[in-house]
Design a protein around this motif. Structure first.
Motif, mmCIF file in Angstrom:
data_model
loop_
_atom_site.group_PDB
_atom_site.id
_atom_site.type_symbol
_atom_site.label_atom_id
_atom_site.label_comp_id
_atom_site.label_asym_id
_atom_site.label_seq_id
_atom_site.Cartn_x
_atom_site.Cartn_y
_atom_site.Cartn_z
ATOM 1 N N ARG A 9 20.870 80.604 81.159
ATOM 2 C CA ARG A 9 21.135 80.912 79.757
ATOM 3 C C ARG A 9 21.187 79.679 78.852
ATOM 4 N NH1 ARG A 9 25.473 85.975 80.281
ATOM 5 N NH2 ARG A 9 24.049 87.312 81.494
ATOM 6 N N TYR A 22 23.141 83.622 84.675
ATOM 7 C CA TYR A 22 24.003 82.693 83.942
ATOM 8 C C TYR A 22 23.461 81.269 83.977
ATOM 9 C CZ TYR A 22 27.640 86.202 83.269
ATOM 10 O OH TYR A 22 28.332 87.310 82.866
ATOM 11 N N ASN A 80 19.129 86.891 73.104
ATOM 12 C CA ASN A 80 20.100 86.927 74.203
ATOM 13 C C ASN A 80 19.676 87.935 75.273
ATOM 14 O OD1 ASN A 80 22.347 85.105 73.280
ATOM 15 N ND2 ASN A 80 22.299 86.514 71.527
ATOM 16 N N PRO A 81 18.604 87.646 76.009
ATOM 17 C CA PRO A 81 18.171 88.568 77.063
ATOM 18 C C PRO A 81 19.111 88.489 78.267
ATOM 19 C CG PRO A 81 16.856 86.589 77.136
ATOM 20 C CD PRO A 81 17.751 86.451 75.940
ATOM 21 N N PRO A 82 19.064 89.482 79.144
ATOM 22 C CA PRO A 82 19.975 89.506 80.298
ATOM 23 C C PRO A 82 19.535 88.560 81.415
ATOM 24 C CG PRO A 82 18.535 91.412 80.343
ATOM 25 C CD PRO A 82 18.248 90.708 79.058
ATOM 26 N N PHE A 133 17.761 91.018 70.975
ATOM 27 C CA PHE A 133 17.503 91.081 72.410
ATOM 28 C C PHE A 133 16.761 89.834 72.877
ATOM 29 C CE2 PHE A 133 15.229 92.234 76.234
ATOM 30 C CZ PHE A 133 16.166 92.964 76.946
ATOM 31 N N THR A 163 12.052 85.461 87.116
ATOM 32 C CA THR A 163 12.003 85.720 85.684
ATOM 33 C C THR A 163 10.583 85.751 85.165
ATOM 34 O OG1 THR A 163 14.180 84.706 85.350
ATOM 35 C CG2 THR A 163 12.762 84.892 83.422
ATOM 36 N N ARG A 221 14.308 97.147 77.559
ATOM 37 C CA ARG A 221 15.764 97.006 77.670
ATOM 38 C C ARG A 221 16.208 97.065 79.126
ATOM 39 N NH1 ARG A 221 14.548 100.549 73.749
ATOM 40 N NH2 ARG A 221 15.121 100.103 71.578
ATOM 41 N N GLU A 222 15.642 98.013 79.888
ATOM 42 C CA GLU A 222 16.043 98.174 81.284
ATOM 43 C C GLU A 222 15.378 97.161 82.204
ATOM 44 O OE1 GLU A 222 14.637 100.529 79.450
ATOM 45 O OE2 GLU A 222 16.267 101.922 78.998
#
Length: 312
Positions: free
Chosen positions: A231, A228, A223-225, A220, A15, A82-83
């Motif tokens: 988070r 789990y 709540n980024p991707p 965004f 990350t 975003r990607e």
């Protein structure tokens, strides 16, 4: 337990650095070089950039940057956040820590590389007064806002969760002005009072605005991707970042610290516990700092001076 810790370490490294296989090569390369760099051990910059609270600072900086329509347009129009949100994050981290811990030639080279990338970041945006304007990422005004947002974010996070800053806030702002000049910011602030005054100027002149694009980016950031397992901890860090915002910026963004009825939740403590947990997994000394200490120790040995202990 060691398996879980290892998996978490891999996720965190991926990350924040973009690497899943240990230290990225650019970190190890910081052991090379011919001087101690712009700052060095004991500096305010090393103190502020040396703790895990920099994660919170990064989130806060992105929220504040999003208030300037021109800075936001550059991100929205020319990045793949975003990607590949963490690819952009890793690039920003690389520049910050190269300037913080690299030798002066490497810090200058990294900054020139970013400036060259910014040459093609151009377009148009609607400013806070509703006027269409052309922009370039290297425009002095946009570069200043980005510098101010980062400086303020790192300073406030360090004041809340970091160690005492050598020389205090003024020392950090003055030292990090070097990074602003490397990015061609004219007259960056050199004291906390100047930092506040320059940031207030954008509000006073009506240059900040919240648009649908701003709200999209804030959603965004909230709540980024993430994986789990990361988070829940991230939400604590996000709320910590929100809690440190200037109340005027927080109000513009439509954000507030979490409450239960009239009682504000202890966000600061929860954020601190998550940061302690990250330190337990990744350690509390960055790889770039270790590399810099090894470089400085080598240079001192070569000069016949007492070496700095890399483990200190």
């Amino acid at each position: 337990m060691s398996f879980v810790t290892g998996a978490l370490r891999t996720r965190l490294q991926a990350t924040f650095t973009g690497s899943t296989s240990g230290s990225p090569a650019w970190v190890d390369d910081l052991e090379q070089g011919t001087d101690a760099g712009f700052f060095g051990p004991g500096s305010a910059v090393w103190s502020v950039h040396g703790g895990n609270q920099t994660i919170v600072a990064g989130v806060r900086a992105l929220l504040v940057q999003a208030l300037h329509p021109g800075a936001l347009a550059g991100v929205a129009d020319h990045s793949r956040y975003r990607e590949d949100p963490f690819g952009r994050l890793a690039g920003t981290i690389r520049w910050i820590y190269t300037v913080s811990h690299g030798d002066t030639a490497t810090a200058r080279g990294a900054s020139e590389w970013v400036l060259r990338l910014h040459e093609r970041v151009r377009g148009q945006y609607v400013d806070g007064h509703g006027v269409a304007k052309d922009y370039s990422a290297n425009d002095p005004d946009l570069a200043r806002w980005v510098h101010l947002a980062f400086t303020d974010a790192f300073l406030r996070a360090a004041e809340r969760w970091g160690e005492p800053i050598p020389g205090g806030a003024d020392a950090y702002v003055r030292e990090w002005a070097t990074a602003g000049r490397l990015m061609h910011v004219v007259d960056p602030p050199e004291s906390e009072a100047e930092l506040r005054a320059q940031m207030d100027g954008y509000l006073d002149r009506g240059e900040l605005a919240v648009t649908p694009r701003t709200r999209e980016v804030v959603r965004f950031i909230k709540n980024p991707p993430l994986a789990y397992m990361l988070r829940p901890g991230y939400q604590a860090l996000y709320q910590g970042a929100v809690s440190t915002l200037d109340p005027r910026h927080r109000s513009m963004l439509g954000l507030r610290a979490p409450v239960v009825g009239p009682v504000e939740l202890p966000v600061s403590r929860a954020t601190g516990l998550v940061l302690d947990g990250i330190g337990g997994v990744l350690g509390n000394q960055s790889g770039t700092e270790r590399a810099a200490l090894l470089r400085i120790a080598r240079l001192e040995r070569e000069a016949g001076a007492p070496a700095v202990d890399p483990a200190a």
